[in-house]
Enzyme design. Structure first.
Site, PDB file in Angstrom:
ATOM      1  N   ALA A  75       0.927  -1.254  -0.079  1.00  3.83           N
ATOM      2  CA  ALA A  75      -0.023  -0.203   0.087  1.00  3.83           C
ATOM      3  C   ALA A  75       0.755   1.274   0.058  1.00  3.83           C
ATOM      4  O   ALA A  75       2.048   1.193   0.575  1.00  3.83           O
ATOM      5  CB  ALA A  75      -0.944  -0.076   1.216  1.00  3.83           C
ATOM      6  N   ASP A  76       0.119   2.269  -0.357  1.00  4.08           N
ATOM      7  CA  ASP A  76       1.013   3.651  -0.430  1.00  4.08           C
ATOM      8  C   ASP A  76      -0.228   4.508  -0.336  1.00  4.08           C
ATOM      9  O   ASP A  76      -1.317   4.467  -0.564  1.00  4.08           O
ATOM     10  CB  ASP A  76       1.667   3.958  -1.565  1.00  4.08           C
ATOM     11  N   THR A  77       0.171   5.569   0.561  1.00  5.93           N
ATOM     12  CA  THR A  77      -0.618   6.671   1.072  1.00  5.93           C
ATOM     13  C   THR A  77      -0.069   7.980   0.752  1.00  5.93           C
ATOM     14  O   THR A  77       1.092   8.235   1.024  1.00  5.93           O
ATOM     15  CB  THR A  77      -1.111   6.584   2.389  1.00  5.93           C
ATOM     16  N   GLY A 112      -3.641   3.726  -2.056  1.00  5.88           N
ATOM     17  CA  GLY A 112      -3.570   2.600  -3.126  1.00  5.88           C
ATOM     18  C   GLY A 112      -3.138   1.081  -2.671  1.00  5.88           C
ATOM     19  O   GLY A 112      -2.129   1.313  -1.862  1.00  5.88           O
TER      20      GLY A 112
END
Length: 218
Positions: A75-77, A112
């Site tokens: 995940a990436d924020t 994402g």
């Protein structure tokens, strides 16, 4: 039930985030952590929702190369305010500048997520709107000095002191702001293990065909 499949699957969280670790544990998922150092750069032409998707795929693929038979969750924020994209601050001054811009304003938190399992891959994103009250310099300085939010996009954690006293309201998933939209993640995992579920969902969303045998007389 697909939860039983998860218990029998080697699941790897491709993230060192303590918040994502906590959320997966609270969701009852058994997993281990493995991270790879990747360049978190992205093409300038990407739309804002595409940025965390792009980065989550890079992270997932890097770990999948080492564990091709495992289920990988990455995940990436990012935090977005108008045209500005806020990642993790590199210094206290940068963190202060971010929080001054977020003060008394609305911003979006976009996470994402990419799931890889064998030949299967699913990617999705979620957006939460966050509204901050006016933040005084005293609040900003106190938070940065005591909580050191240098590992957080936008320089704050919603579950921490500043989130408790400074956020007026949110629209969307609270856990998405923490770094992982757990509800959507579970939905996507279930679809991965049960393809018929997705097919049924597509069919249920398909508009009804007009009645070919409906005639109007005069």
């Amino acid at each position: 039930m697909f939860i039983n499949h998860l218990h029998n699957t080697d699941i790897i969280l491709a993230s060192g985030s303590p918040r994502r670790k906590q959320l997966l544990e609270d969701a009852g998922i058994n997993f281990r952590i493995h991270t790879k150092n990747v360049e978190e750069n992205y093409p300038v032409y990407l739309q804002r929702s595409e940025i965390p998707l792009y980065l989550s795929k890079i992270k997932a693929h890097a770990v999948k190369a080492d564990f091709p038979d495992s289920l990988i969750i990455a995940a990436d924020t990012i935090v977005v305010q108008r045209r500005d994209v806020f990642n993790k601050p590199g210094s206290a001054e940068e963190a202060k500048d971010m929080l001054r811009k977020l003060s008394n304003n609305m911003h979006e938190v976009i996470t994402g997520v990419t799931i890889c399992y064998g030949e299967k891959e699913r990617s999705f994103y979620d957006i939460t709107e966050v509204f901050f009250k006016p933040l005084s310099e005293t609040y900003i300085n106190y938070y940065i000095e005591n909580h050191k939010p240098f590992d957080k996009a936008g320089a704050y954690g919603i579950q921490e002191w500043l989130g408790m006293v400074g956020i007026k309201k949110i629209q969307g998933d609270f856990y998405n702001v923490m770094g992982l939209p757990v509800s959507k993640l579970i939905d996507e995992l279930e679809k991965m293990f049960n393809p018929e579920l997705e097919l049924n969902q597509i069919n249920s969303n398909r508009p009804e065909e007009p009645n070919k045998y409906l005639y109007f007389g005069i």
